[in-house]
Motif scaffolding. Structure first.
Motif, short mmCIF file in Angstrom:
data_model
loop_
_atom_site.label_atom_id
_atom_site.label_comp_id
_atom_site.label_asym_id
_atom_site.label_seq_id
_atom_site.Cartn_x
_atom_site.Cartn_y
_atom_site.Cartn_z
N VAL A 35 0.87 -1.18 0.00
CA VAL A 35 0.00 0.00 0.00
C VAL A 35 0.90 1.22 0.00
CG1 VAL A 35 -1.84 1.24 1.18
CG2 VAL A 35 -1.75 -1.26 1.31
N ALA A 36 0.88 1.99 -1.10
CA ALA A 36 1.73 3.17 -1.25
C ALA A 36 0.84 4.40 -1.36
CB ALA A 36 2.62 3.05 -2.48
N LEU A 37 1.08 5.37 -0.48
CA LEU A 37 0.19 6.54 -0.38
C LEU A 37 1.00 7.83 -0.53
CD1 LEU A 37 -1.79 5.38 2.80
CD2 LEU A 37 -2.35 4.93 0.40
N GLY A 38 0.35 8.83 -1.13
CA GLY A 38 0.97 10.14 -1.25
C GLY A 38 1.33 10.49 -2.68
N PRO A 39 1.67 11.76 -2.92
CA PRO A 39 2.01 12.22 -4.27
C PRO A 39 3.14 11.38 -4.88
CG PRO A 39 1.78 14.09 -2.80
CD PRO A 39 1.72 12.86 -1.94
N SER A 40 2.99 11.05 -6.15
CA SER A 40 3.99 10.28 -6.92
C SER A 40 4.12 8.84 -6.46
CB SER A 40 5.36 10.97 -6.88
OG SER A 40 5.30 12.28 -7.40
N ALA A 41 3.19 8.35 -5.66
CA ALA A 41 3.28 6.96 -5.18
C ALA A 41 3.28 5.97 -6.34
CB ALA A 41 2.13 6.66 -4.22
N SER A 42 2.64 6.32 -7.45
CA SER A 42 2.58 5.41 -8.60
C SER A 42 3.96 5.10 -9.18
CB SER A 42 1.67 5.99 -9.68
OG SER A 42 2.15 7.25 -10.11
N LYS A 43 4.92 6.01 -8.95
CA LYS A 43 6.28 5.78 -9.45
C LYS A 43 6.97 4.61 -8.74
CE LYS A 43 7.08 10.64 -10.68
NZ LYS A 43 7.93 11.83 -10.41
N SER A 44 6.43 4.20 -7.61
CA SER A 44 7.05 3.13 -6.82
C SER A 44 6.65 1.74 -7.28
CB SER A 44 6.67 3.30 -5.35
OG SER A 44 5.29 3.05 -5.14
N VAL A 45 5.67 1.63 -8.16
CA VAL A 45 5.08 0.33 -8.49
C VAL A 45 6.12 -0.64 -9.04
CG1 VAL A 45 3.49 -0.85 -10.05
CG2 VAL A 45 2.74 1.19 -8.82
N GLU A 46 6.94 -0.20 -9.97
CA GLU A 46 7.91 -1.10 -10.58
C GLU A 46 8.86 -1.69 -9.53
OE1 GLU A 46 11.45 -1.14 -14.01
OE2 GLU A 46 10.16 0.62 -13.76
N THR A 47 9.35 -0.84 -8.65
CA THR A 47 10.27 -1.32 -7.61
C THR A 47 9.58 -2.25 -6.63
OG1 THR A 47 11.56 0.72 -7.80
CG2 THR A 47 11.89 -0.60 -5.82
N LEU A 48 8.36 -1.91 -6.24
CA LEU A 48 7.62 -2.77 -5.32
C LEU A 48 7.39 -4.15 -5.93
CD1 LEU A 48 4.98 -0.17 -4.03
CD2 LEU A 48 7.06 -0.94 -2.86
N GLY A 49 7.08 -4.19 -7.22
CA GLY A 49 6.92 -5.48 -7.89
C GLY A 49 8.23 -6.24 -7.98
N LYS A 50 9.32 -5.54 -8.21
CA LYS A 50 10.63 -6.17 -8.30
C LYS A 50 10.99 -6.90 -7.02
CE LYS A 50 15.50 -5.01 -9.17
NZ LYS A 50 16.45 -3.90 -9.46
N TYR A 51 10.51 -6.37 -5.88
CA TYR A 51 10.83 -6.98 -4.58
C TYR A 51 9.72 -7.88 -4.05
CZ TYR A 51 15.23 -4.54 -4.14
OH TYR A 51 16.54 -4.13 -4.33
N ALA A 165 10.24 -12.03 -10.29
CA ALA A 165 9.29 -10.94 -10.11
C ALA A 165 8.49 -10.71 -11.39
CB ALA A 165 10.03 -9.67 -9.74
N THR A 166 7.23 -10.34 -11.21
CA THR A 166 6.36 -9.99 -12.34
C THR A 166 5.72 -8.64 -12.04
OG1 THR A 166 4.51 -11.17 -11.32
CG2 THR A 166 5.87 -12.39 -12.91
N ALA A 167 5.21 -8.00 -13.06
CA ALA A 167 4.54 -6.71 -12.87
C ALA A 167 3.32 -6.90 -11.98
CB ALA A 167 4.13 -6.12 -14.21
N PRO A 168 3.20 -6.14 -10.90
CA PRO A 168 2.08 -6.34 -9.98
C PRO A 168 0.77 -5.78 -10.52
CG PRO A 168 3.40 -4.47 -9.26
CD PRO A 168 4.11 -5.07 -10.44
N GLU A 169 -0.31 -6.33 -10.03
CA GLU A 169 -1.62 -5.73 -10.29
C GLU A 169 -1.68 -4.41 -9.53
OE1 GLU A 169 -6.30 -6.44 -9.01
OE2 GLU A 169 -4.82 -8.04 -8.70
#
Length: 283
Positions: A35-51, A165-169
């Motif tokens: 769960v990522a909250l706040g401005p620009s949180a969408s930029k974190s998706v790739e890294t979160l999926g990688k881990y 790792a795969t791209a997360p939903e």
């Protein structure tokens, strides 16, 4: 498979280091949602999926950055009621502690803080917590209703990307955020000038206490740290006295280091006591 959630703190869209450690631990326990909250949180998706995150909830309302804890607690409580995860883990950070403690009260469920490990046990969770300065380890098996909330201390887990790792939903949320409550707000942010490695990432720390006698005497530690390639830390007494900012505090009530070579100067308990020593902490 158990549902494991990670509260993914970000800075300008980049997950903080402790979040990558939490994801590394979480994926060994079950299916991971971040769960990522706040401005620009969408930029974190790739890294979160990688881990290891299989799903990521995103909400980019500025209120999550500018209002302390309350909006995050409101949203997490609604999501948890809907999805019913088994375990929610947070980093033992200022924001993590603030959100987790309030969420525990809101949900009337167990919160274990300062954990160094989480394991599966008899259909539940066994949570390991260091006590007495790490000289003893306590294992707690909560019996409260799900989800169990756990605050894990930084550096307890080595962050490693997932092997496959795969791209997360991604689910982008747009729920309105209630900003009308009487809550604590961030009025301004200040960036401190830094030199040398970050305290939480340093392999060598040179730390001083009130036995140094005066704040200007920390210059000696700054010079030693520069020679060693080390970070400078301080005792609680020193930061309480205003000699150094709170970001310099180390130890049980400050920043944690899982293992480091430490040089401690004048950390005596009595005024005027001078003691200097170096030691290896951790394996």
């Amino acid at each position: 498979m158990a549902g494991i959630w990670v509260f993914a703190e970000t800075v300008d869209g980049t997950p903080t280091p402790v979040v990558l450690e939490l994801l590394t631990k979480a994926r060994s326990l079950g299916e991971v949602t971040a769960v990522a909250l706040g401005p620009s949180a969408s930029k974190s998706v790739e890294t979160l999926g990688k881990y290891g995150a299989k799903k990521v909830y995103i909400h980019e309302d500025p209120a999550f950055r500018d209002i302390l804890a309350t909006p995050a607690v409101d949203l997490l409580a609604r999501l948890i009621e809907k999805d019913q995860p088994d375990l929610v883990i947070f980093g033992m950070t200022y924001d993590g502690r603030d959100v987790a403690s309030r969420l525990s009260a809101r949900l009337s469920t167990a919160l274990i803080a300062n954990a160094s490990d989480v394991r599966k046990k008899d259909g539940g969770w066994a949570i390991v917590t260091p006590v007495f300065g790490g000289s003893l380890l306590v294992t707690t098996v909560p019996k409260a209703k799900a989800p169990t909330l756990v605050l894990i201390r930084p550096k307890a887990v080595a962050a490693e990307p997932a092997a496959s790792a795969t791209a997360p939903e991604v689910e982008t949320l747009t729920d309105p955020v209630d900003t009308g409550k009487p809550v604590a707000r961030v009025l301004r942010r200040e960036k401190e000038k830094a030199s040398g490695p970050k305290l939480e990432d340093a392999s060598i720390i040179v730390s001083g206490g009130r036995g140094l006698g005066a704040p200007e005497n920390f210059k000696m530690l700054d010079e030693l740290a520069a020679e060693l390639g080390a970070a400078v830390g301080a005792s609680r007494a020193v930061v309480d006295a205003g000699w150094k900012p709170y970001s310099f505090q180390i130890g049980q009530t400050g920043k944690y280091r899982a293992r480091h070579l430490g040089c401690h100067a004048a950390h005596g308990w009595n005024e005027g006591r001078q003691d200097h020593h170096c030691d290896q902490q951790g394996p």
